[in-house]
Enzyme design. Structure first.
Site, PDB file in Angstrom:
ATOM      1  N   ARG A  55       0.803  -1.216   0.000  1.00  0.00           N
ATOM      2  CA  ARG A  55       0.000   0.000   0.000  1.00  0.00           C
ATOM      3  C   ARG A  55       0.850   1.287   0.000  1.00  0.00           C
ATOM      4  O   ARG A  55       0.652   2.188  -0.826  1.00  0.00           O
ATOM      5  CB  ARG A  55      -0.921   0.034   1.231  1.00  0.00           C
ATOM      6  CG  ARG A  55      -2.124  -0.818   1.145  1.00  0.00           C
ATOM      7  CD  ARG A  55      -2.509  -1.339   2.524  1.00  0.00           C
ATOM      8  NE  ARG A  55      -1.626  -2.432   2.854  1.00  0.00           N
ATOM      9  CZ  ARG A  55      -1.903  -3.710   2.583  1.00  0.00           C
ATOM     10  NH1 ARG A  55      -3.064  -4.025   2.112  1.00  0.00           N
ATOM     11  NH2 ARG A  55      -1.038  -4.666   2.826  1.00  0.00           N
ATOM     12  N   THR A  56       1.802   1.360   0.923  1.00  0.00           N
ATOM     13  CA  THR A  56       2.543   2.617   1.106  1.00  0.00           C
ATOM     14  C   THR A  56       3.410   2.916  -0.120  1.00  0.00           C
ATOM     15  O   THR A  56       3.427   4.049  -0.619  1.00  0.00           O
ATOM     16  CB  THR A  56       3.409   2.524   2.383  1.00  0.00           C
ATOM     17  OG1 THR A  56       2.592   2.038   3.445  1.00  0.00           O
ATOM     18  CG2 THR A  56       3.990   3.859   2.753  1.00  0.00           C
ATOM     19  N   LYS A  83      25.225  -6.019  -1.246  1.00  0.00           N
ATOM     20  CA  LYS A  83      26.700  -6.135  -1.229  1.00  0.00           C
ATOM     21  C   LYS A  83      27.276  -5.435   0.008  1.00  0.00           C
ATOM     22  O   LYS A  83      28.483  -5.244   0.111  1.00  0.00           O
ATOM     23  CB  LYS A  83      27.294  -5.489  -2.484  1.00  0.00           C
ATOM     24  CG  LYS A  83      26.824  -6.114  -3.790  1.00  0.00           C
ATOM     25  CD  LYS A  83      27.356  -5.308  -4.983  1.00  0.00           C
ATOM     26  CE  LYS A  83      26.537  -5.547  -6.219  1.00  0.00           C
ATOM     27  NZ  LYS A  83      26.709  -4.473  -7.214  1.00  0.00           N
ATOM     28  N   ARG A 105      11.184   3.719   3.883  1.00  0.00           N
ATOM     29  CA  ARG A 105      10.733   2.669   4.800  1.00  0.00           C
ATOM     30  C   ARG A 105      11.948   1.840   5.165  1.00  0.00           C
ATOM     31  O   ARG A 105      12.706   1.422   4.284  1.00  0.00           O
ATOM     32  CB  ARG A 105       9.659   1.782   4.171  1.00  0.00           C
ATOM     33  CG  ARG A 105       9.386   0.564   5.056  1.00  0.00           C
ATOM     34  CD  ARG A 105       8.163  -0.190   4.705  1.00  0.00           C
ATOM     35  NE  ARG A 105       6.968   0.563   5.011  1.00  0.00           N
ATOM     36  CZ  ARG A 105       5.748   0.036   5.020  1.00  0.00           C
ATOM     37  NH1 ARG A 105       5.575  -1.235   4.719  1.00  0.00           N
ATOM     38  NH2 ARG A 105       4.699   0.780   5.306  1.00  0.00           N
ATOM     39  N   HIS A 133       4.753   5.678  11.670  1.00  0.00           N
ATOM     40  CA  HIS A 133       4.267   5.612  10.289  1.00  0.00           C
ATOM     41  C   HIS A 133       3.290   6.800  10.114  1.00  0.00           C
ATOM     42  O   HIS A 133       2.075   6.618  10.049  1.00  0.00           O
ATOM     43  CB  HIS A 133       3.556   4.266  10.075  1.00  0.00           C
ATOM     44  CG  HIS A 133       3.305   3.890   8.654  1.00  0.00           C
ATOM     45  ND1 HIS A 133       3.527   4.733   7.583  1.00  0.00           N
ATOM     46  CD2 HIS A 133       2.814   2.736   8.122  1.00  0.00           C
ATOM     47  CE1 HIS A 133       3.197   4.096   6.465  1.00  0.00           C
ATOM     48  NE2 HIS A 133       2.763   2.884   6.770  1.00  0.00           N
TER      49      HIS A 133
HETATM   50  N1   CP Z   1      -0.359  -0.111   5.998  1.00  0.00           N
HETATM   51  C1   CP Z   1       0.833  -0.343   5.408  1.00  0.00           C
HETATM   52  O1   CP Z   1       1.838   0.281   5.728  1.00  0.00           O
HETATM   53  O2   CP Z   1       0.801  -1.309   4.437  1.00  0.00           O
HETATM   54  P1   CP Z   1       2.058  -1.760   3.566  1.00  0.00           P
HETATM   55  O3   CP Z   1       3.010  -2.469   4.481  1.00  0.00           O
HETATM   56  O4   CP Z   1       1.467  -2.677   2.516  1.00  0.00           O
HETATM   57  O5   CP Z   1       2.676  -0.535   2.965  1.00  0.00           O
END
Ligand code: CP
Length: 306
Positions: A55-56, A83, A105, A133
């Protein structure tokens, strides 16, 4: 607004409302047949993903492209990270390509904070370890506001694996800023030691809290982060903390159900509850694009959202 978005605590109430109002304007644009705006033409957004995401990652890419930014997608898998290249050297390589914003992320809590010291552009935290998040919290608040109106005084219940959840921490911080009353419900083993300092209540009794909730947000049980037995069995967890049809019936008629995804259907949430008209789970994904458009637009100083 700050230059970076690393924590939901970076946002004042005015900042958060500006993002939500901007996302509302951008949602109207997204309903047009031509969804693209020229706002970030000539700007470069780098999506730097060291951990898996559906999603993100996709919604940040869609958001940047709808604003006409150039997008570079970097996934640690298949890169020189395998590496042994460090986060700093990876960041400096991307910096050399002229990133105006880096969306990151990472499995390590604090990685976006470190990155912000090494790059000139804005850093957006797309999930760091078990820490935060913030854009998930923003899209959740946007989704709640669309269904319920103002969040001032609303009763929000967040249920499940709080210990490993960056979503829970960011939501508690943002929702408190927006004037909502948040209650966390979890087994004692799945609450962080520091939870007493968070701006929320804590309960161990889901059945007692449900009838008073405007929103019930279920959290994924993050088995991949568990290195010990946090509950006797999945069946026992589900019996005490899962949102099944009987528990759903205890919620007020106009209360909504949320989940950030991905879900363990049948564990923290029953499939028919997840798919009910009072679930916002699919809306949350769509709202993720407009909310992330608003964040990129405001951080990169676009001229006009019209
Ligand atoms: N909610 C969320 O962060 O989903 P993803 O891990 O799929 O990005």
């Amino acid at each position: 607004m700050n230059k970076h978005l690393i924590s939901a605590a970076d946002l004042s109430k005015d900042d958060a409302l500006l993002i939500l109002d901007t996302a509302e304007e951008l949602a109207a644009v997204s309903e047009r047949s031509i969804k693209k705006l020229p706002t970030l033409r000539g700007r470069t957004v780098v999506n730097l993903f060291f951990e898996d995401s559906t999603r993100t990652r996709i919604s940040f890419e869609a958001a940047a492209k709808r604003l006409s930014a150039d997008v570079i997608n970097f996934s640690a898998k298949g890169s020189s990270v395998s590496k042994g290249e460090s986060l700093k050297d990876t960041a400096l390589t991307l910096e050399a390509m002229g990133a105006d914003a880096v969306v990151i992320r990472h499995g390590a809590s604090g990685a976006p904070h470190r990155l912000a010291n090494w790059v000139r552009g804005s850093v957006v935290n797309a999930g760091d370890g078990t820490h935060e998040h913030p854009t998930q919290a923003l899209l959740d608040a946007f989704s709640m506001r669309r269904r319920l109106g103002s969040l001032e005084g609303r009763k929000i219940t967040i249920v499940g694996d709080v210990l490993h959840s960056r979503v829970a921490r960011s939501n508690v911080l943002l929702l408190a800023t927006l004037g909502a009353d948040v209650t966390l419900v979890a087994p004692p083993t799945l609450l962080p030691v520091s939870v007493g300092t968070w701006p929320c209540e804590v309960s161990y009794d889901l059945d007692a809290v449900l009838p008073k909730s405007d929103v019930v947000m279920m959290l994924r049980v993050q088995k991949e982060r568990m290195n010990a037995a946090y509950f006797p069995s999945e069946r026992e967890y589900s019996r005490r903390y899962g949102l099944d049809r009987d528990r759903f019936a205890k919620m007020p008629d106009d209360a909504i159900v949320m989940h950030p995804g991905p879900m363990n259907r049948g564990m923290e949430i029953a499939a028919d509850v997840a798919d009910s008209p009072r679930s916002t789970i699919v809306e949350q994904v769509a709202n993720g694009v407009t909310t992330r458009m608003a964040v990129l637009y405001l951080l990169l100083g676009g001229e006009s959202a019209q």
